[in-house]
Structure formats: C-alpha cells, structure tokens
Design an enzyme around this catalytic site. Sequence first.
Site, PDB file in Angstrom:
ATOM      1  N   ASP A  82      -4.021   9.806 -13.976  1.00  0.00           N
ATOM      2  CA  ASP A  82      -4.531   9.328 -12.702  1.00  0.00           C
ATOM      3  C   ASP A  82      -4.960   7.878 -12.862  1.00  0.00           C
ATOM      4  O   ASP A  82      -5.442   7.484 -13.927  1.00  0.00           O
ATOM      5  CB  ASP A  82      -5.727  10.171 -12.240  1.00  0.00           C
ATOM      6  CG  ASP A  82      -5.812  10.262 -10.716  1.00  0.00           C
ATOM      7  OD1 ASP A  82      -6.013   9.204 -10.084  1.00  0.00           O
ATOM      8  OD2 ASP A  82      -5.682  11.374 -10.178  1.00  0.00           O
ATOM      9  N   GLY A  96      -7.812   9.410  -6.489  1.00  0.00           N
ATOM     10  CA  GLY A  96      -8.434  10.487  -7.252  1.00  0.00           C
ATOM     11  C   GLY A  96      -9.893  10.185  -7.535  1.00  0.00           C
ATOM     12  O   GLY A  96     -10.334   9.028  -7.500  1.00  0.00           O
ATOM     13  N   SER A 154      -1.315   9.528   2.789  1.00  0.00           N
ATOM     14  CA  SER A 154      -1.727   9.518   4.182  1.00  0.00           C
ATOM     15  C   SER A 154      -0.697   8.833   5.063  1.00  0.00           C
ATOM     16  O   SER A 154      -0.260   7.713   4.764  1.00  0.00           O
ATOM     17  CB  SER A 154      -3.073   8.789   4.318  1.00  0.00           C
ATOM     18  OG  SER A 154      -3.342   8.433   5.641  1.00  0.00           O
ATOM     19  N   TYR A 201       5.243   6.844   4.927  1.00  0.00           N
ATOM     20  CA  TYR A 201       4.990   7.995   4.059  1.00  0.00           C
ATOM     21  C   TYR A 201       6.111   9.031   4.184  1.00  0.00           C
ATOM     22  O   TYR A 201       6.646   9.516   3.182  1.00  0.00           O
ATOM     23  CB  TYR A 201       3.647   8.639   4.412  1.00  0.00           C
ATOM     24  CG  TYR A 201       3.403   9.947   3.708  1.00  0.00           C
ATOM     25  CD1 TYR A 201       3.094   9.970   2.353  1.00  0.00           C
ATOM     26  CD2 TYR A 201       3.508  11.174   4.379  1.00  0.00           C
ATOM     27  CE1 TYR A 201       2.882  11.174   1.689  1.00  0.00           C
ATOM     28  CE2 TYR A 201       3.295  12.369   3.725  1.00  0.00           C
ATOM     29  CZ  TYR A 201       2.983  12.364   2.378  1.00  0.00           C
ATOM     30  OH  TYR A 201       2.791  13.554   1.724  1.00  0.00           O
ATOM     31  N   LYS A 241       8.963  10.236   1.179  1.00  0.00           N
ATOM     32  CA  LYS A 241       9.206  11.592   0.703  1.00  0.00           C
ATOM     33  C   LYS A 241      10.667  12.003   0.905  1.00  0.00           C
ATOM     34  O   LYS A 241      11.241  12.741   0.090  1.00  0.00           O
ATOM     35  CB  LYS A 241       8.263  12.571   1.401  1.00  0.00           C
ATOM     36  CG  LYS A 241       6.805  12.406   0.991  1.00  0.00           C
ATOM     37  CD  LYS A 241       6.604  12.624  -0.501  1.00  0.00           C
ATOM     38  CE  LYS A 241       5.163  12.561  -0.927  1.00  0.00           C
ATOM     39  NZ  LYS A 241       4.975  12.815  -2.367  1.00  0.00           N
ATOM     40  N   ARG A 251      -0.762  22.724  13.714  1.00  0.00           N
ATOM     41  CA  ARG A 251      -0.384  22.572  12.317  1.00  0.00           C
ATOM     42  C   ARG A 251      -0.312  23.936  11.636  1.00  0.00           C
ATOM     43  O   ARG A 251      -0.995  24.887  12.019  1.00  0.00           O
ATOM     44  CB  ARG A 251      -1.403  21.697  11.580  1.00  0.00           C
ATOM     45  CG  ARG A 251      -1.470  20.253  12.062  1.00  0.00           C
ATOM     46  CD  ARG A 251      -0.229  19.485  11.661  1.00  0.00           C
ATOM     47  NE  ARG A 251      -0.275  18.090  12.083  1.00  0.00           N
ATOM     48  CZ  ARG A 251       0.242  17.610  13.200  1.00  0.00           C
ATOM     49  NH1 ARG A 251       0.839  18.454  14.051  1.00  0.00           N
ATOM     50  NH2 ARG A 251       0.189  16.332  13.488  1.00  0.00           N
ATOM     51  N   ASP A 263       2.082  10.571  13.762  1.00  0.00           N
ATOM     52  CA  ASP A 263       1.833  12.015  13.722  1.00  0.00           C
ATOM     53  C   ASP A 263       2.907  12.767  14.501  1.00  0.00           C
ATOM     54  O   ASP A 263       3.433  12.272  15.503  1.00  0.00           O
ATOM     55  CB  ASP A 263       0.469  12.345  14.327  1.00  0.00           C
ATOM     56  CG  ASP A 263      -0.677  12.076  13.370  1.00  0.00           C
ATOM     57  OD1 ASP A 263      -0.406  11.832  12.188  1.00  0.00           O
ATOM     58  OD2 ASP A 263      -1.836  12.110  13.822  1.00  0.00           O
TER      59      ASP A 263
END
Length: 347
Positions: A49, A54, A105, A168, A172, A236, A306
């Site tokens: 980390d 973290g 995020s 983000y 991915k 969600r 979102d």
Amino acid sequence: MIEDNHYQRVREQLQARPERWLITGAAGFIGSNLVLALLQLGQSVTGIDNFLTGRRENLTQVAALAGAENWRNFRLLEGDIRIPSFCLAACRDADYVLHQAALGSVTRSLHEPQTCFQINVSGFINMLEAIRQTQVKKLVYASSSATYGDHAELPKRETASGNALSPYALSKQIDEQYARLYQRCYGLRSIGLRYFNVYGPRQDPSGAYAAVIPCFIEALRQGQAPIIFGDGETSRDFCFVENVVQANLLAAVCERADACDQIYNIAVGQRTPLRELHSLLAELLASHTARAIPLQAQFRDFRAGDVKHSHADISKAAQLLGYQPTHDLRRGLQQTVNWYLSNRQAA
C-alpha cells in the site's frame, strides 16, 4: 452446479495447506478485510500500500482481530504500484495475487483523470508484467459494475457492454481488456471480479469521495439528514464485504478450466433504491440510540458519472465459482452499523 458448502470446503483446504498471498491495497477497506480473512485461515500474507487512500488504522485493527500468532504471518511493503520494480519485487514470493489497489471513486476520477489512469491502468499493467515474470499461480483483480456504463438492461450480465461514463469506469474496462490480452499472449491466468457497491466494516465515511452507506450511517449517527443525489429512486445492488472476500478466495483457488480467464459479477442480486436504504439504516440505528434519527433526507442534483440503476445477475459466479452470498442487505447493514457504533465516536 457446485454444492452449497463449497466455500467452507475451500476454507478448510486452505487451512490444511497454507499458500502465500499478495494483496495490493492491503490497508484499504476491501484489502484489509481480505488480509484479516486470510490470516484467520493461517495463510502467509504480504500486503502492499502507498497509503494514498489506505489507512494505517485499518491494519492496526486487523492485527488486533487476527491475534498475535496469525499477525506474525503478515508482512507490509509500503510502496506504489506505479513503480514497476516495486511490483516485481513484491510478486516474487507470491502464489496468488489479489489486486485491490485503485483510485476507486467515480467522482474523484472526474476530478483527477490523470491520477486515475496512472494508478488504475499503468499500475495494473505493472502488476501484470510483474506476475508474468514470476511464479504467481493466478491473479484475481477488482473490476467494477461501472464497466457497464450506459448499458440500460437489468439485471447486468457479464456479456453486456456500454459506453463508460467516467474515467474510473473506462480504466476498469481497459484493465479487463489487458488481462485478456495477457492471457492470450503470455498465458497469464486471471479472474476479474466486477464488484457492485461494496460496503462493510472499515469503509471510510469521511471525505468528499466517501461511499453512500458509510456517509448515510455517519450522518444519521450525528442526527443529520443524509444527502441523496437525485430523486431517491436511484438503486444499487449493495454487496457486503464478506461476500467479496468469499468471491476472491473462490476465484483464486478455482481449478475449473472453464472458470478461469473470466469476468464475474459479485453482488447479492437484489436492487435497493436509496430511499429504501435510508429508511432501513434509520430503523437499524434507532434501535441502538436514544438520539432522534432523521426520517427525511436532503436531495441534491444527480451526480455526473453515476448510473441510475445497478442490479447484477450473479448466476455465472454461482455456477462456475460456487459463489453464494452469505449476507443479504439487512444482515450486512446490521453488522456494518454495529461496527460503526463500536469503532467511531459520535459528535
């Protein structure tokens, strides 16, 4: 179909024959829960980390919960996956790599797209290269439900694809493609897990980029109305972190030829609107405190990046990995609320 007690059998097999695990992002929310679970199974665990997101106190709590004997099997390497040589050194003694490190995020990625790319894409490629050059048996990496982007069909199935709505989400998508490429070109074995809105103990409620459940809990504990972005009907598929731990362990040790080099949804398979989430949390917290719990939320504009609804089809993970969620929303929220009440001081 794999039998219902498959996860328990996997745990018993690991206890009987410990392996060496490397967890990236070990001081984070999900990473620290993985560290604890593996140490409690008698495994040898190395965590890495850089403490960008973290928290050292997460590992302090894991040490206390794991016990002194198990904690001796943990080693922390403080460093950054953006440095290739660090990744290579970290992977040299690992049997399995559980890659959780990320700038996680959606909102933060819109504010810091370059940092998102450097960590989530370049850092991921550095890990792939390190694994390719060492004797790691398999990589299990954290992907995200954000990869579905603007694809509207519900429930989400792994074969679906959509346009990314944030840096983000795109990072991915790229990671999944690179993992497939390394399998085709180099034979690197990997499994990607698309997490759906994970929550649970040690999830940080502070800061501008905190997730919805710890934010709601913290606001309600302080007697404040939580903020809901949108009209409250946004929904969600909330997934308790112990379900995610299960999925990582099952994916790592799975030897089925048709199960490896795949992507899996990891969730509960239920859709909950934010209005309903607020009501359930208010009910759970009211049973623990004499303080008045706000029954109304504050509503703000819907946030960029979102998605409106998220709901997973988890049948593929059930069939090929033997994944069976142990915690539905109420059970998971009850454990989460208990943790926050025991570990955080109210103002």
